[in-house]
Design a protein around this motif. Structure first.
Motif, PDB file in Angstrom:
ATOM      1  N   ASN A  15      19.156  24.668 -13.185  1.00 23.20           N
ATOM      2  CA  ASN A  15      19.699  25.468 -12.080  1.00 23.20           C
ATOM      3  C   ASN A  15      18.860  24.850 -10.532  1.00 23.20           C
ATOM      4  O   ASN A  15      19.298  25.582  -9.536  1.00 23.20           O
ATOM      5  N   GLY A  16      18.189  24.068 -10.794  1.00 18.80           N
ATOM      6  CA  GLY A  16      17.578  23.479  -9.517  1.00 18.80           C
ATOM      7  C   GLY A  16      17.008  24.545  -8.651  1.00 18.80           C
ATOM      8  O   GLY A  16      17.102  24.371  -7.412  1.00 18.80           O
ATOM      9  N   ILE A  17      16.152  25.586  -9.303  1.00 16.75           N
ATOM     10  CA  ILE A  17      15.501  26.535  -8.468  1.00 16.75           C
ATOM     11  C   ILE A  17      14.038  26.263  -7.883  1.00 16.75           C
ATOM     12  O   ILE A  17      13.494  26.892  -7.310  1.00 16.75           O
ATOM     13  N   MET A  18      13.577  25.470  -8.703  1.00 17.83           N
ATOM     14  CA  MET A  18      11.861  25.103  -8.496  1.00 17.83           C
ATOM     15  C   MET A  18      11.783  24.188  -7.278  1.00 17.83           C
ATOM     16  O   MET A  18      11.807  23.066  -7.654  1.00 17.83           O
ATOM     17  N   ALA A  19      11.154  24.762  -6.172  1.00 12.31           N
ATOM     18  CA  ALA A  19      10.686  24.029  -5.161  1.00 12.31           C
ATOM     19  C   ALA A  19      11.666  22.685  -5.043  1.00 12.31           C
ATOM     20  O   ALA A  19      11.097  21.541  -5.045  1.00 12.31           O
ATOM     21  N   PRO A  20      12.742  22.916  -4.622  1.00 13.13           N
ATOM     22  CA  PRO A  20      13.729  21.581  -4.748  1.00 13.13           C
ATOM     23  C   PRO A  20      13.217  20.705  -3.452  1.00 13.13           C
ATOM     24  O   PRO A  20      12.682  21.100  -2.600  1.00 13.13           O
ATOM     25  N   GLY A  21      13.063  19.498  -4.011  1.00 10.48           N
ATOM     26  CA  GLY A  21      12.603  18.473  -2.607  1.00 10.48           C
ATOM     27  C   GLY A  21      11.145  18.249  -2.754  1.00 10.48           C
ATOM     28  O   GLY A  21      10.642  17.088  -2.061  1.00 10.48           O
ATOM     29  N   ARG A  22      10.183  18.895  -3.329  1.00 12.11           N
ATOM     30  CA  ARG A  22       8.996  18.714  -3.546  1.00 12.11           C
ATOM     31  C   ARG A  22       8.520  17.253  -3.795  1.00 12.11           C
ATOM     32  O   ARG A  22       9.112  16.862  -5.208  1.00 12.11           O
ATOM     33  N   CYS A  23       7.954  16.530  -3.349  1.00 11.96           N
ATOM     34  CA  CYS A  23       7.584  15.233  -3.588  1.00 11.96           C
ATOM     35  C   CYS A  23       8.664  14.244  -3.808  1.00 11.96           C
ATOM     36  O   CYS A  23       8.635  13.219  -4.648  1.00 11.96           O
ATOM     37  N   GLY A  24       9.803  14.439  -3.074  1.00  8.64           N
ATOM     38  CA  GLY A  24      11.000  13.730  -3.085  1.00  8.64           C
ATOM     39  C   GLY A  24      11.876  13.674  -4.384  1.00  8.64           C
ATOM     40  O   GLY A  24      12.773  12.961  -4.639  1.00  8.64           O
ATOM     41  N   ILE A  25      11.569  14.902  -5.058  1.00 10.63           N
ATOM     42  CA  ILE A  25      12.416  15.135  -6.404  1.00 10.63           C
ATOM     43  C   ILE A  25      13.427  16.120  -6.147  1.00 10.63           C
ATOM     44  O   ILE A  25      12.837  17.439  -5.971  1.00 10.63           O
ATOM     45  N   TYR A  57       0.582  -1.191  -0.121  1.00  3.32           N
ATOM     46  CA  TYR A  57       0.133   0.008  -0.117  1.00  3.32           C
ATOM     47  C   TYR A  57       0.868   1.297   0.022  1.00  3.32           C
ATOM     48  O   TYR A  57       1.802   1.179   0.891  1.00  3.32           O
ATOM     49  N   GLY A  58       0.616   2.367  -0.924  1.00  5.08           N
ATOM     50  CA  GLY A  58       1.373   3.424  -1.052  1.00  5.08           C
ATOM     51  C   GLY A  58       0.503   4.527  -0.664  1.00  5.08           C
ATOM     52  O   GLY A  58      -0.933   4.755  -1.096  1.00  5.08           O
ATOM     53  N   GLU A  59       1.003   5.740  -0.170  1.00  4.22           N
ATOM     54  CA  GLU A  59       0.406   6.917   0.090  1.00  4.22           C
ATOM     55  C   GLU A  59      -0.035   7.510  -1.328  1.00  4.22           C
ATOM     56  O   GLU A  59       0.802   7.658  -2.236  1.00  4.22           O
ATOM     57  N   TYR A  60      -0.941   8.470  -1.350  1.00  7.48           N
ATOM     58  CA  TYR A  60      -1.395   9.221  -2.479  1.00  7.48           C
ATOM     59  C   TYR A  60      -0.841  10.567  -2.452  1.00  7.48           C
ATOM     60  O   TYR A  60      -0.994  11.401  -3.281  1.00  7.48           O
ATOM     61  N   ARG A  61      -0.515  10.835  -1.239  1.00  3.07           N
ATOM     62  CA  ARG A  61      -0.521  12.489  -0.824  1.00  3.07           C
ATOM     63  C   ARG A  61       0.312  12.479   0.674  1.00  3.07           C
ATOM     64  O   ARG A  61      -0.085  11.618   1.403  1.00  3.07           O
ATOM     65  N   THR A  62       1.187  13.431   0.976  1.00  2.69           N
ATOM     66  CA  THR A  62       1.800  13.232   2.242  1.00  2.69           C
ATOM     67  C   THR A  62       2.387  14.704   2.495  1.00  2.69           C
ATOM     68  O   THR A  62       2.538  15.607   1.489  1.00  2.69           O
ATOM     69  N   HIS A  63       2.830  14.883   3.591  1.00  3.87           N
ATOM     70  CA  HIS A  63       3.350  15.995   4.299  1.00  3.87           C
ATOM     71  C   HIS A  63       4.773  16.349   3.618  1.00  3.87           C
ATOM     72  O   HIS A  63       5.448  15.181   3.395  1.00  3.87           O
ATOM     73  N   LEU A  64       5.244  17.326   3.820  1.00  2.06           N
ATOM     74  CA  LEU A  64       6.574  17.847   3.119  1.00  2.06           C
ATOM     75  C   LEU A  64       7.824  16.912   3.713  1.00  2.06           C
ATOM     76  O   LEU A  64       8.566  16.466   3.028  1.00  2.06           O
ATOM     77  N   GLY A 111      10.324   7.149  -1.731  1.00  2.00           N
ATOM     78  CA  GLY A 111      11.242   5.897  -1.785  1.00  2.00           C
ATOM     79  C   GLY A 111      10.484   4.437  -1.700  1.00  2.00           C
ATOM     80  O   GLY A 111      11.100   3.732  -2.042  1.00  2.00           O
ATOM     81  N   THR A 112       9.336   4.567  -1.437  1.00  2.00           N
ATOM     82  CA  THR A 112       8.584   3.246  -1.453  1.00  2.00           C
ATOM     83  C   THR A 112       8.078   2.978  -2.781  1.00  2.00           C
ATOM     84  O   THR A 112       7.925   1.665  -3.019  1.00  2.00           O
ATOM     85  N   TYR A 113       8.053   3.829  -3.819  1.00  2.59           N
ATOM     86  CA  TYR A 113       7.657   3.565  -5.075  1.00  2.59           C
ATOM     87  C   TYR A 113       8.867   3.337  -5.788  1.00  2.59           C
ATOM     88  O   TYR A 113       9.650   3.843  -6.751  1.00  2.59           O
ATOM     89  N   ASN A 114       9.626   2.044  -5.634  1.00  2.00           N
ATOM     90  CA  ASN A 114      10.929   1.784  -5.934  1.00  2.00           C
ATOM     91  C   ASN A 114      11.078   0.477  -6.729  1.00  2.00           C
ATOM     92  O   ASN A 114      12.016  -0.040  -6.870  1.00  2.00           O
ATOM     93  N   TRP A 115       9.930   0.239  -7.430  1.00  2.00           N
ATOM     94  CA  TRP A 115      10.118  -0.984  -8.393  1.00  2.00           C
ATOM     95  C   TRP A 115      11.228  -0.862  -9.515  1.00  2.00           C
ATOM     96  O   TRP A 115      11.466   0.575  -9.803  1.00  2.00           O
ATOM     97  N   ASN A 116      11.673  -1.770  -9.759  1.00  5.98           N
ATOM     98  CA  ASN A 116      13.051  -1.926 -10.815  1.00  5.98           C
ATOM     99  C   ASN A 116      14.038  -0.853 -10.390  1.00  5.98           C
ATOM    100  O   ASN A 116      14.380  -0.125 -11.099  1.00  5.98           O
ATOM    101  N   ASP A 117      14.684  -0.951  -9.103  1.00  5.06           N
ATOM    102  CA  ASP A 117      15.719  -0.137  -8.564  1.00  5.06           C
ATOM    103  C   ASP A 117      15.341   1.222  -8.811  1.00  5.06           C
ATOM    104  O   ASP A 117      16.094   2.162  -9.026  1.00  5.06           O
TER     105      ASP A 117
END
Length: 602
Positions: A563-573, A525-532, A540-546
């Motif tokens: 340049n990595g300026i847009m919301a770094p880290g949002r949704c784990g990206i 079971y995976g979350e559909y939405r979560t806190h920052l 990291g739980t959506y880790n099929w195929n490495d």
């Protein structure tokens, strides 16, 4: 404004402020505010960690850059975050920090807030951020409460608050049943605009609390409670400022002069809208949305079920009715503890002991409620003219009463202020604010959600419920579960309510959630939405195929946002400048939000 002045101040109206309340909810909002401040003991704190500066940027360079941006946007539209952090409340929520902080409130704070007034000014902000390599974090209205609110994932980011000056309803098309919106349009505002135009044949769909942005809720894949409740599925067309400053329109909007942008979402070629949902790949500045036709009548209903073990049978009954659209809107099966909490009373009114509230006390109090004692309560709505409703309601009644002890509650027995009537309004597309009353369960009440998705099966419901119950008992947290059933899937939404001024309770809530996420993933079971602060772990739980999906997202990030300026880290990206530098927050990493800086600019 002092704490007492803030508690005494009136509720802002929609006619006065884009984030205000409509007139018809004013008295209810005033009462809700009283409840918030009656349970607030958190003192107004001074700032201990100033100035807040973006990572990798020298202080004097940053302040000079802010001055330059002020020249472009107007000095009044660029504001440093150097004042005391005022928590406010739902209708006057802060954009300086997370109103419902689950880590220290000075961790996830912006260095400044900027207020663009147009797509062109959003472009200016993005180009400015690229020039100085300053991270930015866009919000619509900052009311994503329970998921981080207006807080940026990276401390020191510049918050791009779109709602204050970009809050126009650009179009309501009464023939096509569509609208075109800017980010600062709330569900309150859209409802009032439709009503003011006399469009009785149009309904909007609203979430549990109506003060948030339609765009913000939709791109985060939030839901509502009419048959149009899947908001992302009901959008059509986006205007997006990319991280490098280009502007695109998706779908039919890419064809100049096209008049079906709001009615046909796909256009020609790859469907790109999806990469701007729950991502950090762009800033949505306009969005089309479909509206629901008035069904010609509606009737809310409520059933109660007596035993905890009824859950398995109930879900098995709900599944074919929901798939067959006999149950027409998102099915809500809520636990009795929520029936107590949604009264808005603090927990101490019922129980002052440690650990979770005992079941015998819960049922003793529930027996005094208008709907009587129960373990589960189902809230639903039937749509259409009377004879159509009767046909469906008879089927539902026959099926639900296969559960021994099931009772249909007569709405005539429920007082005007009962929670049933809030669900009635919401399922009819009328926004409300009743839902957050359960946050008063704890002093300085805050909430954060565990939101796994599963098939609509009794065995899955039972497994998730037992998993949540075990962890809540372990950490001494009262359990507030609700099963929300869509057409093919089921969300278990568990709200963990805590005292945000108590570091021990915040830690218990985070520890509980990190274990729940791990437990659920182990069961598929995976979350559909979560806190920052949980996004890295959930991603990291959506880790099929490495971890192939996250690697794909990182490739997109590097291509669209070099340049990595847009919301770094949002949704784990994370952009490449942040990767492998300790920014990811997981169960094993501890609650370090800051990482180890960013890679030097080439």
């Amino acid at each position: 404004m002092s704490f007492s002045d803030e508690a005494q101040s009136d509720v802002p109206l929609l006619s006065e402020k884009h984030s205000g309340i409509p007139d018809f909810l004013l008295e209810k909002a005033r009462k809700a505010k009283i409840g918030v401040f009656e349970t607030r003991t958190k003192p107004k704190a001074s700032r201990n960690r100033l100035p807040v500066i973006p990572h990798g940027v020298e202080e004097h360079v940053f302040f000079d850059a802010l001055g330059e941006l002020g020249t472009q946007l107007g000095a009044e539209n660029v504001e440093r975050n150097d004042k005391p952090l005022k928590d406010g409340w739902y209708e006057v929520d802060p954009n300086t920090h997370d109103l419902m902080a689950v880590v220290d409130e000075e961790e996830l704070v912006p260095s400044a807030m900027v207020y663009p007034g147009s797509t062109e000014e959003v472009q200016q902000v993005v180009l400015w951020a690229n020039k100085y390599h300053i991270p930015i974090f866009p919000i619509s209205m900052g009311r994503n409460l329970g998921y981080g609110g207006a807080a940026p994932r990276v401390r020191g980011s510049v918050l791009v608050d779109l709602g204050r000056r970009m809050n126009k309803i650009l179009d309501i098309n009464s023939q096509d049943y569509t609208c075109l919106l800017e980010p600062g349009v709330s569900f309150f505002a859209l409802h009032e605009a439709v009503k003011a135009k006399g469009y009785d044949h149009l309904w909007i769909d609203v979430p549990d609390v109506g003060g948030g942005s339609v765009i913000g809720n939709t791109v985060d894949r939030g839901v509502g409670y009419t048959p149009y409740g899947d908001h992302w599925a009901c959008h059509s067309g986006l205007e997006v400022v990319l991280p490098t400053g280009e502007v695109i329109r998706t779908g039919m909007g890419a064809l100049p002069g096209n008049n079906t942008w709001q009615t046909f979402p796909y256009g020609f070629g790859p469907y790109s809208d999806g990469i701007f949902s729950q991502s950090n790949f762009g800033i949505v500045t306009k969005m089309g949305m479909t509206l629901m036709p008035n069904p010609g009548g509606y009737e809310s209903f409520m059933y109660t079920f007596q035993k905890e073990d009824d859950l398995d049978q109930m879900i098995e009954i709900i599944r074919p009715l929901r798939i067959g659209n006999i149950l027409e809107n998102v099915a809500q099966l809520r636990h009795v503890t929520q029936s107590l909490a949604v009264s808005g009373q603090p927990r101490t009114k019922f129980y002052e002991g440690d650990g979770t509230i005992p079941e015998d006390i819960v049922h003793k109090v529930a027996a005094t409620l208008p709907a009587g004692d129960h373990c589960w309560a189902y809230y639903g709505m039937s749509y259409g003219p009377p004879h159509i409703r009767r046909y469906k309601l008879d089927i539902i009644d026959a099926e639900f009463k296969k559960v021994p002890g099931a009772r249909r509650i007569d709405p005539a027995t429920l007082p005007e202020g009962d929670y049933f009537w809030a669900r009635d309004r919401i399922a009819a597309g009328i926004p409300d604010i009743h839902e957050l009353r359960w946050v008063n369960w704890m002093p300085n009440g805050a909430h954060i959600a565990f939101s796994p998705v599963s098939p609509i099966r009794g065995a899955d419901a039972k497994k998730l419920y037992e998993l949540a119950k075990r962890r809540h008992n372990e950490f001494g947290i009262d359990l507030f579960p609700a099963f929300c059933v869509g057409l093919r899937e089921m969300h278990l939404i568990v709200e963990l309510v805590y005292d945000r001024d108590d570091p021990k309770r915040r830690k218990a809530v985070l520890d509980c959630l990190r274990n729940l996420i791990e437990d659920a993933a182990a069961c598929g079971y995976g979350e559909y939405r979560t806190h920052l602060v949980l996004m890295d772990q959930v991603a990291g739980t959506y880790n099929w195929n490495d971890g192939a999906l996250l690697k794909f997202h990182e490739k997109l990030k590097d291509a669209l946002d070099p340049n990595g300026i847009m919301a770094p880290g949002r949704c784990g990206i994370w952009p490449k400048q942040y990767r492998n530098r300790g920014w990811e927050m997981t169960k094993t990493s501890g609650e370090n939000t800051q990482g180890d800086g960013v890679a030097p600019t080439p």
